[in-house]
Write a protein that holds these residues in place. Structure first.
Motif, PDB file in Angstrom:
ATOM      1  N   THR A 220      19.544 -18.959 -31.501  1.00 20.04           N
ATOM      2  CA  THR A 220      17.991 -19.460 -31.614  1.00 20.04           C
ATOM      3  C   THR A 220      17.471 -19.432 -32.707  1.00 20.04           C
ATOM      4  O   THR A 220      16.478 -20.248 -33.212  1.00 20.04           O
ATOM      5  N   VAL A 221      17.498 -18.137 -33.405  1.00 21.93           N
ATOM      6  CA  VAL A 221      16.796 -17.743 -34.676  1.00 21.93           C
ATOM      7  C   VAL A 221      17.491 -18.752 -35.799  1.00 21.93           C
ATOM      8  O   VAL A 221      16.757 -19.649 -36.456  1.00 21.93           O
ATOM      9  N   SER A 222      18.601 -19.077 -35.553  1.00 20.44           N
ATOM     10  CA  SER A 222      19.386 -20.143 -36.676  1.00 20.44           C
ATOM     11  C   SER A 222      18.585 -21.505 -36.629  1.00 20.44           C
ATOM     12  O   SER A 222      18.383 -22.015 -37.664  1.00 20.44           O
ATOM     13  N   ARG A 223      18.713 -21.840 -35.136  1.00 23.32           N
ATOM     14  CA  ARG A 223      18.122 -23.068 -35.017  1.00 23.32           C
ATOM     15  C   ARG A 223      16.438 -23.339 -35.352  1.00 23.32           C
ATOM     16  O   ARG A 223      16.047 -24.422 -36.249  1.00 23.32           O
ATOM     17  N   ALA A 224      15.951 -22.216 -34.938  1.00 26.55           N
ATOM     18  CA  ALA A 224      14.375 -22.273 -35.612  1.00 26.55           C
ATOM     19  C   ALA A 224      14.351 -22.247 -37.105  1.00 26.55           C
ATOM     20  O   ALA A 224      13.550 -23.033 -37.382  1.00 26.55           O
ATOM     21  N   LEU A 225      15.072 -21.434 -37.710  1.00 19.10           N
ATOM     22  CA  LEU A 225      15.133 -21.467 -39.346  1.00 19.10           C
ATOM     23  C   LEU A 225      15.452 -22.880 -39.808  1.00 19.10           C
ATOM     24  O   LEU A 225      15.221 -23.191 -40.917  1.00 19.10           O
ATOM     25  N   ASN A 226      16.298 -23.547 -39.003  1.00 16.33           N
ATOM     26  CA  ASN A 226      16.532 -24.805 -39.452  1.00 16.33           C
ATOM     27  C   ASN A 226      15.858 -26.000 -38.931  1.00 16.33           C
ATOM     28  O   ASN A 226      16.319 -27.347 -38.943  1.00 16.33           O
ATOM     29  N   ASN A 227      14.671 -25.509 -38.255  1.00 10.45           N
ATOM     30  CA  ASN A 227      13.758 -26.782 -37.818  1.00 10.45           C
ATOM     31  C   ASN A 227      14.168 -27.566 -36.708  1.00 10.45           C
ATOM     32  O   ASN A 227      14.009 -28.777 -36.931  1.00 10.45           O
ATOM     33  N   ASN A 228      15.394 -27.060 -35.897  1.00 16.28           N
ATOM     34  CA  ASN A 228      15.729 -27.678 -34.889  1.00 16.28           C
ATOM     35  C   ASN A 228      14.743 -28.035 -33.903  1.00 16.28           C
ATOM     36  O   ASN A 228      14.041 -27.259 -33.184  1.00 16.28           O
ATOM     37  N   PRO A 229      14.900 -29.416 -33.378  1.00 18.44           N
ATOM     38  CA  PRO A 229      14.090 -30.007 -32.377  1.00 18.44           C
ATOM     39  C   PRO A 229      13.904 -29.547 -30.991  1.00 18.44           C
ATOM     40  O   PRO A 229      13.284 -29.420 -30.243  1.00 18.44           O
ATOM     41  N   ARG A 230      15.190 -28.552 -30.845  1.00 17.56           N
ATOM     42  CA  ARG A 230      15.400 -28.006 -29.462  1.00 17.56           C
ATOM     43  C   ARG A 230      14.565 -26.868 -29.149  1.00 17.56           C
ATOM     44  O   ARG A 230      14.555 -26.460 -28.253  1.00 17.56           O
ATOM     45  N   ILE A 231      14.022 -26.462 -30.396  1.00 18.37           N
ATOM     46  CA  ILE A 231      13.322 -25.050 -30.410  1.00 18.37           C
ATOM     47  C   ILE A 231      11.849 -25.293 -30.331  1.00 18.37           C
ATOM     48  O   ILE A 231      11.354 -26.172 -31.153  1.00 18.37           O
ATOM     49  N   SER A 232      11.131 -24.841 -29.556  1.00 19.76           N
ATOM     50  CA  SER A 232       9.710 -25.098 -29.532  1.00 19.76           C
ATOM     51  C   SER A 232       8.831 -24.487 -30.915  1.00 19.76           C
ATOM     52  O   SER A 232       9.536 -23.618 -31.500  1.00 19.76           O
ATOM     53  N   ASP A 233       7.691 -25.074 -30.635  1.00 23.14           N
ATOM     54  CA  ASP A 233       6.852 -24.762 -32.151  1.00 23.14           C
ATOM     55  C   ASP A 233       6.543 -23.221 -32.078  1.00 23.14           C
ATOM     56  O   ASP A 233       6.428 -22.701 -33.227  1.00 23.14           O
ATOM     57  N   ALA A 234       6.243 -22.730 -30.876  1.00 23.51           N
ATOM     58  CA  ALA A 234       5.661 -21.218 -30.678  1.00 23.51           C
ATOM     59  C   ALA A 234       6.778 -20.513 -31.110  1.00 23.51           C
ATOM     60  O   ALA A 234       6.653 -19.540 -31.979  1.00 23.51           O
ATOM     61  N   THR A 235       8.259 -20.758 -30.861  1.00 23.64           N
ATOM     62  CA  THR A 235       9.038 -19.782 -31.194  1.00 23.64           C
ATOM     63  C   THR A 235       9.618 -19.842 -32.648  1.00 23.64           C
ATOM     64  O   THR A 235       9.866 -18.840 -33.370  1.00 23.64           O
ATOM     65  N   LYS A 236       9.336 -21.145 -32.981  1.00 24.75           N
ATOM     66  CA  LYS A 236       9.834 -21.272 -34.531  1.00 24.75           C
ATOM     67  C   LYS A 236       8.533 -20.508 -35.483  1.00 24.75           C
ATOM     68  O   LYS A 236       9.017 -19.962 -36.400  1.00 24.75           O
ATOM     69  N   LYS A 237       7.273 -20.576 -34.887  1.00 22.73           N
ATOM     70  CA  LYS A 237       6.405 -19.679 -35.746  1.00 22.73           C
ATOM     71  C   LYS A 237       6.647 -18.246 -35.700  1.00 22.73           C
ATOM     72  O   LYS A 237       6.420 -17.681 -36.833  1.00 22.73           O
ATOM     73  N   LYS A 238       7.005 -17.805 -34.323  1.00 26.77           N
ATOM     74  CA  LYS A 238       7.263 -16.460 -34.363  1.00 26.77           C
ATOM     75  C   LYS A 238       8.486 -15.728 -35.339  1.00 26.77           C
ATOM     76  O   LYS A 238       8.606 -15.032 -35.951  1.00 26.77           O
ATOM     77  N   VAL A 239       9.399 -16.817 -35.636  1.00 29.40           N
ATOM     78  CA  VAL A 239      10.545 -16.590 -35.943  1.00 29.40           C
ATOM     79  C   VAL A 239      10.552 -16.646 -37.335  1.00 29.40           C
ATOM     80  O   VAL A 239      10.916 -15.648 -38.348  1.00 29.40           O
ATOM     81  N   LEU A 240       9.663 -17.570 -38.007  1.00 33.75           N
ATOM     82  CA  LEU A 240       9.351 -17.538 -39.427  1.00 33.75           C
ATOM     83  C   LEU A 240       8.387 -16.382 -39.725  1.00 33.75           C
ATOM     84  O   LEU A 240       8.503 -16.075 -41.072  1.00 33.75           O
ATOM     85  N   LYS A 241       7.502 -15.877 -38.864  1.00 36.37           N
ATOM     86  CA  LYS A 241       6.593 -14.770 -39.028  1.00 36.37           C
ATOM     87  C   LYS A 241       7.684 -13.427 -39.325  1.00 36.37           C
ATOM     88  O   LYS A 241       7.405 -12.815 -40.397  1.00 36.37           O
TER      89      LYS A 241
END
Length: 344
Positions: A21-42
């Motif tokens: 999930t972290v890997s997908r979020a860091l790679n801006n995968n569309p399957r990951i929600s914006d909220a999760t992406k923000k948390k991962v980046l933070k």
């Protein structure tokens, strides 16, 4: 954290999610929600997470890195080309690794080797002044990754190139001086092994011949075209009492040196001697008089070079790549150093 370096597993553990999930979020995968992406980046920022590009390249086949080799990055021309390359690369989520050869062949070879070891997806390069053997560039092609050359190119490599029409730029510069009444035009050039200086010298000679002015070898001076070279070349011409009424240099730096020496020797500019450079470096608009020069379209060159690179990178079959040569038209910027009346 291993060796003090955060990994995606550390981020996952802190957020109580999976590493994938972290890997997908860091790679801006569309399957990951914006909220999760923000948390991962933070959390990634908090832990000072740095992605392992080599590991990423091994997994995906792409490192999202482009190696750019330039003779020097502290010249306005090359820094502007890099800016153009980065604008295109960054818009496509690619990072640029900039390496300087300092016009040293051995450094250029080492630089290419280092970029290949860093798993770059391809290389964009401007060939150094001392480079004759191009085996290090052939090694890039043998690995099946794209190579695009710009500005200083070589016919030893069958690759795509982006250049300006150096002959046209030099022809325009020389003809401008002739139209201003000059007949004895000194030309500063560099090694004729380098395409750009060969073409600029040819443009100078062709303009003279068009107007019935013979080419005088005494007026052509070869050097590395640095400021000190311009000073030395100009002083040599003056000391040899060779008649001249203008100087056209293949570099703004050496024309600046010529300007200094002419002033020191009591010449009035542009009344006694008219000057034209090449490169449109920032200082040319601040000299006294302001310097006429040739603009090399550096930012457009960088953008077109990057676009050419990505066209090749995105081809499924690299073996079917047909090299193309893009030639940009330079522009003569007329300022006070080459005209008697203030036509700025």
């Amino acid at each position: 954290m291993r060796n003090g370096k955060a990994t995606i597993h550390d981020i996952a553990e802190k957020l109580q999610v999976t590493a994938s999930t972290v890997s997908r979020a860091l790679n801006n995968n569309p399957r990951i929600s914006d909220a999760t992406k923000k948390k991962v980046l933070k959390v990634a920022k908090e832990l000072n997470y740095q992605p392992n590009n080599i590991a990423s390249a091994l997994r995906s086949g792409r490192s999202k890195l482009i190696g750019v080799v330039v003779p020097t990055a502290n010249r306005n021309f090359f820094s502007s080309v890099i800016r153009g390359i980065e604008e295109i690369a960054n818009s496509l989520n690619y990072k640029v690794v900039i390496s300087q050869s300092y016009d040293d062949y051995e450094k250029e070879v080492q630089t290419v080797e280092a970029l290949l070891n860093a798993q770059v997806d391809g290389v964009i390069a401007s060939v150094g002044k001392t480079t004759e053997n191009v085996d290090h560039f052939k090694k890039i092609l043998k690995k099946g990754i794209p190579l695009v050359l710009f500005d200083r190119v070589t016919n030893e490599l069958d690759v795509s190139q982006v250049v300006i029409d150096d002959h046209y730029g030099a022809f325009q510069a020389t003809e401008h001086l002739i139209n201003e009444g000059c007949k004895r035009i000194v030309h500063f050039s560099n090694s004729q092994n380098i395409n750009i200086y060969k073409e600029r010298k040819r443009g100078y000679e062709d303009a003279l011949l068009k107007h019935g002015i013979p080419v005088d070898p005494e007026l052509i001076r070869f050097s590395k075209l640095q400021l000190e070279d311009g000073r030395a070349s100009m002083q040599e011409v003056i000391d040899a009492k060779i008649p001249f009424d203008a100087v056209f240099s293949s570099s703004d730096y050496s024309i600046m040196g010529a300007m200094q020496v002419l002033k020191e020797n009591g010449y009035k500019l542009p009344e006694d001697v008219k000057l034209v450079g090449f490169g449109d470096e920032p200082f040319t608009s601040f000299t006294e008089p302001t310097l006429t020069t040739v603009n090399q379209k550096s930012i457009p060159m960088g953008k077109i070079t990057a676009e050419t690179f990505f066209e090749i990178l995105n081809q499924k079959d690299q073996t079917n790549n047909i090299p193309k040569k893009t030639i940009l038209k330079p522009e003569l910027i007329i300022r006070n150093s080459s005209i008697n009346h203030q036509k700025n």
